[in-house]
Write a protein that holds these residues in place. Sequence first.
Motif, PDB file in Angstrom:
ATOM      1  N   LEU A 226       5.306 -31.617 -29.602  1.00 34.19           N
ATOM      2  CA  LEU A 226       5.313 -30.951 -28.293  1.00 34.19           C
ATOM      3  C   LEU A 226       6.678 -30.291 -28.178  1.00 34.19           C
ATOM      4  CD1 LEU A 226       4.120 -32.447 -24.903  1.00 34.19           C
ATOM      5  CD2 LEU A 226       6.154 -31.006 -25.089  1.00 34.19           C
ATOM      6  N   GLN A 227       6.687 -28.962 -28.272  1.00 32.63           N
ATOM      7  CA  GLN A 227       7.963 -28.227 -28.279  1.00 32.63           C
ATOM      8  C   GLN A 227       8.257 -27.707 -26.882  1.00 32.63           C
ATOM      9  OE1 GLN A 227       6.520 -25.691 -31.284  1.00 32.63           O
ATOM     10  NE2 GLN A 227       7.885 -26.521 -32.861  1.00 32.63           N
ATOM     11  N   ALA A 228       9.200 -28.375 -26.230  1.00 31.75           N
ATOM     12  CA  ALA A 228       9.515 -27.996 -24.853  1.00 31.75           C
ATOM     13  C   ALA A 228      10.771 -27.134 -24.834  1.00 31.75           C
ATOM     14  CB  ALA A 228       9.734 -29.251 -24.022  1.00 31.75           C
ATOM     15  N   ALA A 254       3.276 -36.590 -32.356  1.00 29.17           N
ATOM     16  CA  ALA A 254       4.192 -37.562 -32.956  1.00 29.17           C
ATOM     17  C   ALA A 254       5.573 -37.476 -32.322  1.00 29.17           C
ATOM     18  CB  ALA A 254       4.281 -37.318 -34.454  1.00 29.17           C
ATOM     19  N   THR A 255       5.982 -36.260 -32.009  1.00 26.22           N
ATOM     20  CA  THR A 255       7.334 -36.084 -31.478  1.00 26.22           C
ATOM     21  C   THR A 255       7.346 -35.073 -30.331  1.00 26.22           C
ATOM     22  OG1 THR A 255       7.738 -34.437 -33.174  1.00 26.22           O
ATOM     23  CG2 THR A 255       8.689 -36.590 -33.567  1.00 26.22           C
ATOM     24  N   VAL A 256       8.369 -35.240 -29.506  1.00 22.82           N
ATOM     25  CA  VAL A 256       8.659 -34.265 -28.452  1.00 22.82           C
ATOM     26  C   VAL A 256      10.036 -33.690 -28.750  1.00 22.82           C
ATOM     27  CG1 VAL A 256       9.082 -33.928 -25.979  1.00 22.82           C
ATOM     28  CG2 VAL A 256       7.311 -35.541 -26.731  1.00 22.82           C
ATOM     29  N   GLU A 257      10.137 -32.381 -28.633  1.00 25.12           N
ATOM     30  CA  GLU A 257      11.457 -31.717 -28.753  1.00 25.12           C
ATOM     31  C   GLU A 257      11.707 -31.003 -27.443  1.00 25.12           C
ATOM     32  OE1 GLU A 257      11.173 -30.161 -33.316  1.00 25.12           O
ATOM     33  OE2 GLU A 257      11.656 -28.699 -31.755  1.00 25.12           O
ATOM     34  N   ALA A 258      12.931 -31.084 -26.937  1.00 24.47           N
ATOM     35  CA  ALA A 258      13.230 -30.359 -25.694  1.00 24.47           C
ATOM     36  C   ALA A 258      14.640 -29.819 -25.749  1.00 24.47           C
ATOM     37  CB  ALA A 258      13.079 -31.284 -24.491  1.00 24.47           C
TER      38      ALA A 258
END
Length: 403
Positions: A226-228, A254-258
């Motif tokens: 999830l690319q925030a 699997a991962t969140v990036e913000a």
Amino acid sequence: MRIRRIGAAERPALSLPLQAYAFDRTPMPPGELEDLRKHARYSEGNVTLVAEVDAEAVAVASAIPMRQNVRGRVYPMAGVGGVATHPLARRQGHVRALLTRLLGEARDAGHVVSALYPFRPSFYERFGYVGLPQTGTVTFSPADLAGLLAHDLPGTVAVERIKDGYDSYRALFERLLADRHGFATLPEYRAVRLRDDDEHWLATARVDDEVVGAVTYRISGHAGTLQADHLLATGPLGRALLLGFFARHVDQVATVEATVAPDERPELWATDLGTVTETRARFPENAPMGRVLSLDALAGLPVGPGRVAVEVVDDPFVAGRYLLDGTGGALSVERGQAVGAASVPASSIPTATLTAAGLSGLVYGVLDPDDLVVRGLGRVPRDAARQLRTLWTRCVPYLAVGF
Ligand SMILES: CC(C)(COP(=O)(O)OP(=O)(O)OC[C@H]1O[C@@H](n2cnc3c(N)ncnc32)[C@H](O)[C@@H]1OP(=O)(O)O)[C@@H](O)C(=O)NCCC(=O)NCCS
């Protein structure tokens, strides 16, 4: 060489080809160039100058009329972009001439500061710009946020496509512009591209109908990321509501990036939250830079109680002598006070000599007066350093918009 301001109708033929050659994958198939032309409306209010030799455009530079918060006050800011010279015309002084004209016109039109993303910071340091801190990217697992869901927070989160929620997102940006040092906003004609492209989700956190947080994002696919973008919030509640929303993706990504402010500490957001926060500030992701275009216009800026004389040198826009006084908590700027003149006895006023980049580093709160000395951005005796340090305390600007 002649410098000329061009309007929207001339951009496709004159400035776009130079900018496309410098910044895009080229040569472009005809369809792609057509697409670029369709986007011309997002530049309609920009000031674009071209340098022409024998009626041929050889270099271009543009300024976008933006606004930026500097230490709590919002000023007109010239966002500089699209700076390019034809490869056969490089190193002949075209961009030096163009930028000098562009910044002069921007200053005369009331822009108090300017910012840009440099290809090479040292190139723009000579035009009076100083490095600003780069934003960070935090990566974490949504599973680590499970604890947040245990708390019943007093607020709601809605999710929709950005084209539907654009107005409330823009309104939050405007609100944060008033609050946060360094924050900047694009003009409406340019900002709406986010809405029109409609390539993002928007999650909006509200408390009693008031927007307290918002984030645009995309999902790369099942078990992906999830690319925030910027995690915008008015305070911890807005942020926690958005993080709680991310937590609900635990079985999906699997991962969140913000993207986060340069001074943000994501490891403090929740207990057991494992984070990796990275900041890249090297070509081609250089940190932004900013500069002051008018020191007189900064009169009234909230400052500390310093009193100092400065001589700004080697700059077409802010060079001169100034007496700066923050005794009342608001900056007073007196021009032309030659130190040593009857009204300014040399013995009583600490005095510093600053380059425009050095001055900009102090105003933006990113450099200490001693940094100026070691970096060749000024001559600052100890007594003047003490006054400048009190006048302009260190603070971290958060420039949250690319251009
Ligand atoms: C970078 C670029 C715009 C410079 O344009 P230019 O017309 O060649 O620049 P100028 O000849 O006016 O040079 C201005 C000054 O910078 C110096 N300079 C030029 N290119 C430089 C470079 N790549 N690195 C460091 N200094 C450079 C020049 O020596 C000159 O210094 P001076 O005025 O003190 O003598 C041009 O090389 C270009 O189009 N590059 C590709 C696109 C790009 O990177 N654009 C910048 C985006 S932020």
